[in-house]
Motif scaffolding. Structure first.
Motif, PDB file in Angstrom:
ATOM      1  N   ARG A  17      35.575  55.539  62.476  1.00 32.89           N
ATOM      2  CA  ARG A  17      35.925  54.964  61.184  1.00 32.89           C
ATOM      3  C   ARG A  17      34.929  53.864  60.837  1.00 32.89           C
ATOM      4  O   ARG A  17      34.263  53.316  61.706  1.00 32.89           O
ATOM      5  N   PRO A  36      34.233  49.549  63.793  1.00 31.71           N
ATOM      6  CA  PRO A  36      35.208  48.732  64.506  1.00 31.71           C
ATOM      7  C   PRO A  36      34.605  47.672  65.427  1.00 31.71           C
ATOM      8  O   PRO A  36      35.136  46.577  65.543  1.00 31.71           O
ATOM      9  N   SER A  67      37.763  44.822  59.289  1.00 31.59           N
ATOM     10  CA  SER A  67      37.407  45.640  58.139  1.00 31.59           C
ATOM     11  C   SER A  67      37.957  44.991  56.882  1.00 31.59           C
ATOM     12  O   SER A  67      39.083  44.488  56.871  1.00 31.59           O
ATOM     13  N   TRP A  82      40.520  45.457  63.701  1.00 31.45           N
ATOM     14  CA  TRP A  82      40.588  46.744  64.386  1.00 31.45           C
ATOM     15  C   TRP A  82      41.242  46.591  65.751  1.00 31.45           C
ATOM     16  O   TRP A  82      41.109  45.546  66.396  1.00 31.45           O
ATOM     17  N   ASP A  83      41.895  47.653  66.206  1.00 28.38           N
ATOM     18  CA  ASP A  83      42.352  47.648  67.594  1.00 28.38           C
ATOM     19  C   ASP A  83      41.154  47.957  68.487  1.00 28.38           C
ATOM     20  O   ASP A  83      40.065  48.283  68.003  1.00 28.38           O
ATOM     21  N   GLY A  86      39.323  51.181  68.000  1.00 26.91           N
ATOM     22  CA  GLY A  86      38.716  51.417  66.699  1.00 26.91           C
ATOM     23  C   GLY A  86      39.394  52.523  65.918  1.00 26.91           C
ATOM     24  O   GLY A  86      38.816  53.077  64.989  1.00 26.91           O
ATOM     25  N   TYR A  88      42.783  52.264  64.662  1.00 25.10           N
ATOM     26  CA  TYR A  88      43.713  51.746  63.660  1.00 25.10           C
ATOM     27  C   TYR A  88      43.599  50.217  63.604  1.00 25.10           C
ATOM     28  O   TYR A  88      42.824  49.601  64.346  1.00 25.10           O
ATOM     29  N   PHE A  89      44.365  49.608  62.705  1.00 20.88           N
ATOM     30  CA  PHE A  89      44.353  48.148  62.580  1.00 20.88           C
ATOM     31  C   PHE A  89      45.552  47.553  63.320  1.00 20.88           C
ATOM     32  O   PHE A  89      46.639  48.127  63.319  1.00 20.88           O
TER      33      PHE A  89
END
Lengths: 246, 539
Positions: A17, A36, A67, A82-83, A86, A88-89
């Motif tokens: 992403r 990320p 992001s 970001w987690d 990379g 998801y948030f």
């Protein structure tokens, strides 16, 4: 066309992403590619052959690991963390003044305002648990929904001067997708009549207005959906907007 | 809040094709990482060493599916017929197609962390390449050369056994693929023991355990160049009977199982997900040219006319197969539709009646040996005998156990069997190579007849037509592969020729309790989405 390799180290994501946006630096435009764990910058001026990409993974640097959330009345003063994978948030929404929201982890999100001249009072996010949530400015969950896809964004409508939500359907990569528009009524989400059918899964859905420190006054009435056409295997970009039914 | 108009969602414009995104870029429901995919297979033996595989052998297809978890190719064909780079990032060829150069991807590592070199590719592929093709390393590239043109080299390398591996001192193979074999374990009735536990990052070359269940545990390769697979692991259980596989799928104990044609309808009636490939297995009859009993061309014609392929496909195989009139399927050759196989019992009887009484199948039965494994092959053999009897040709079935790892098409030295029922699993995307492999394995070619080196469909068609007109081999039916897919399996996008693409698969597992918790005020659901107006625009 010129391809610039993106440096990387460590395990690579199979579903990478990121986002592209532009800044001006000392009056010069800079293209920024945000990933990320990596922030890359390109000077778009000059001959094509001399294009270079400079990347940094220094987490102390601004915007590395974060992001920008471009959907909604806010454009630059916020970002989501970001987690580590990379994917998801984490749910931490940053603003210039610090953490503004702390919500459940999500894949995509957007701000909402009831009117274009009102400050954003609502936030909607597609959670990693498969539920989309509508929250107010104090993180209070007003409503949640199952059955939505992971791609949502917000869009301005000139029809009623309000903000609306676009959401993909909950289908996997093997199915053609559709996008449904929703409006906010009394802090509730209500779907409009007909979803738009697309020729493949929606891989990305975001505001047409890319983040920029130079321009906030965009119309915000379009969204861009990147779709993988299942018949051709090609990637296609659609501009989606709300047309008034007079 | 009052609304003035209902806006309509509109796609204003298609902005154009974006080709910058890699194939795995996400989805409307984004892939999730984690989980272990449970796979059950009927085969009791497995070899992950491509050098051991026999062209056309049924078990080679299983070997190839699992090897694709561990190894990569230079390039692959995607589901849209486009060649996509894997270990090679680009390739060029000369004007005559006799010299190809493949530039290797930089920084690719084997699952033990060591770096892939051009020499590795040369050592791996040279034993696999057809006779006459030479591979050499040059700089960061490899070059494949041949005295004859290789216009279909990309198809050749994108399929079958052309995986890149490195042989370790202990004989196990290392791969660069998305998974590696972390453990193999045998389970007998009362004993559960680890028979072999390869070192971390290594790959078992050979697993074989007759009469026992063998489990292979494939673990995700975190450092693979193609991106860490979504699944944490894949557990493969070998030696599971097909009916048991179906039950396990129904019970949720398995996520991916094989289905025989006779179980497909049952699975569908139970609302299970069933996937089928294009026809990938050919069942046919081969005449043994050394046997006088089947040497008569008219006898072969009579037998051919007696065969009712429609009944075999539609009744015996419950419409889960196609009558086959060609050796190569339409999806591979493009010309299979030009062949027809006539069924004409009356004409077959006439021909048979004109033959001497002591001709084969008259006073003495023709012996038909079922070389292909499984009950399906036996059923087909019995149907051939029934059809032949209708034309006054006596056929006696002889079953034979074929050792594992032996192509069921192998030419026989049996001195009394004139007919063989074989199964051939297509294994390459090159129609030329497939046809030549088929001819070679069944020893159908004349010694003074050179192999077709052109990919020209007209030449291939002429070659196949000649074989069929000589009636040295009679195609019967072509079968797809059927796979039962668990309800939680997502992004299941196999190739129509049977590759499973498990690195892209993910499991839609129940969310952890903490993720489910929430103070939802009006929770919708897939069946009950949020309130809609004015009519059900359901997400």
């Amino acid at each position: 066309m010129k391809s610039l390799p993106i440096p990387h180290s460590g395990p690579q994501s199979r579903a990478p992403r990121g986002q592209l946006f532009q800044f001006s630096e000392n009056g010069n435009p800079r293209l920024v590619a945000s990933f990320p764990k990596l922030l890359c910058s390109i000077n778009p001026l000059g001959p094509l052959d001399s294009l270079r990409i400079e990347c940094s993974s220094d987490e102390e640097k601004e915007l590395v690991g974060v992001s920008l959330l471009s959907a909604g009345p806010y454009l630059i003063d916020n970002g989501a963390k970001w987690d580590s994978s990379g994917t998801y948030f984490t749910g931490e929404i940053y603003a210039e003044s610090g953490i503004r929201l702390h919500i459940k982890p999500f894949f995509s999100a957007g701000f909402l305002a009831l009117k274009s001249d009102e400050p954003s009072g609502l936030f909607i996010a597609a959670g990693i648990d498969g539920r989309a949530r509508l929250l107010d400015h104090s993180d209070k969950e007003l409503e949640s929904f199952a059955g939505w896809g992971n791609e949502i964004t917000t869009i301005h409508s000139t029809c009623d001067d309000g903000w609306n939500v676009l959401a993909s359907a909950r289908k996997d990569w093997t199915d053609a997708d559709q996008i449904t528009a929703y409006r906010v009524e009394e802090q509730h989400i209500v779907a409009y009549d007909q979803p738009v059918a697309l020729p493949g899964p929606v891989l990305s859905l975001g505001s047409e207005q890319i983040p920029s420190d130079a321009e906030f006054a965009g119309p915000h009435d379009g969204a861009i959906a990147v779709v993988r056409n299942l018949k051709t295997g090609e990637y296609e970009a659609f501009r989606i907007s709300l047309a008034c039914n007079h | 809040m009052k609304h003035f108009e209902y806006p309509w969602l509109a796609i204003i414009s298609v902005l154009g094709l974006l080709l910058l995104f890699p194939p795995a870029a996400g989805s409307s429901v984004r892939p999730r990482y984690g989980g272990t995919l449970q796979v059950e297979l009927r085969e009791t033996g497995l070899s992950l060493d491509p050098r051991e595989w026999k062209a056309g052998a049924m078990e080679s297809a299983t070997n190839e599916k699992l090897a694709a978890l561990v190894f990569d190719r230079l390039e692959v064909l995607d589901n849209y017929g486009r060649f996509q780079p894997q270990l090679a990032t680009e390739w060029t060829h000369d004007a005559t197609f006799k010299r190809w150069q493949f530039t290797l991807r930089a920084g690719v590592k084997f699952s033990d962390g060591s770096t892939l070199t051009p020499t590795d590719v040369v050592v791996a592929l040279q034993p696999l390449l057809p006779k006459g093709q030479q591979i050499t390393a040059t700089g960061s590239s490899v070059v494949i050369q041949s005295a004859t043109a290789m216009p279909d080299l990309l198809e050749e390398l994108a399929s079958g056994r052309f995986f890149v591996y490195r042989v370790q001192p202990d004989g196990t193979l290392l791969g660069t693929g998305p998974f590696f074999v972390a453990e193999t374990k045998e389970t007998s009735k009362s004993v559960d023991k680890s028979d072999s536990a390869p070192a971390e990052g290594s790959s078992a070359a050979l697993v074989r355990s007759e009469g026992k269940s063998t489990h292979l545990h494939f673990r995700a390769n975190e450092e693979t160049w193609s991106g860490r697979p979504f699944l944490d692991a894949i557990d493969v259980t070998l030696g599971v009977p097909l009916l048991r596989q179906l039950f396990d799928l129904q019970l949720g104990k398995a996520d991916l199982v094989e289905l025989s044609p006779d179980l497909v309808r049952r699975a569908m009636q139970d609302n299970l997900r069933v996937w089928s490939s294009s026809p990938v297995v050919l069942y046919g009859l081969r005449f043994d040219d050394t046997q006088p009993a089947v040497a008569d061309a008219q006898l072969r014609e009579a037998l051919s006319l007696s065969l009712d392929r429609q009944t075999m496909a539609n009744v015996l195989l419950q419409k889960q197969a196609e009558p086959a009139a060609a050796l190569l399927p339409q999806w591979l050759s493009g010309y299979a539709f030009l062949f027809t196989m006539e069924t004409n019992i009356a004409r077959a009887r006439e021909i048979r009646a004109a033959l001497p009484a002591n001709a084969g199948g008259g006073a003495e039965s023709l012996r038909l040996r079922v070389d292909a494994p499984g009950d399906l092959a036996k059923l087909l053999g019995e149907r051939v005998a029934i059809n032949a009897r209708q034309a006054a040709i006596l056929v006696q079935i002889v079953n034979r156990v074929i050792p594992r790892g032996t192509a069921t098409t192998a030419s026989s030295t049996d001195t009394t069997t004139g007919l063989h029922l074989f199964a051939w699993h297509y294994s390459t995307l090159s129609s030329r190579l497939e046809l030549e492999s088929f001819i070679g394995a069944l020893r159908l070619g004349d010694s003074n007849e050179s192999a077709v080196t052109s990919t020209d469909p007209e030449q291939l068609y002429a070659r196949e037509k000649k074989l069929l007109e000589e009636r040295r081999v009679l195609p019967l039916v072509a079968l797809p592969e059927y796979v039962g897919v668990g309800q939680n399996v997502r992004d299941w996008m196999p190739a129509r020729w049977g590759e499973w693409h498990l690195a892209d698969v993910w499991l839609d597992l129940p969310e952890p309790a903490q993720a489910q918790a929430g103070n939802s005020n009006s929770a919708g659901s897939p069946a009950n989405p949020p309130a809609t107006a004015p009519s059900g625009a359901k997400p």
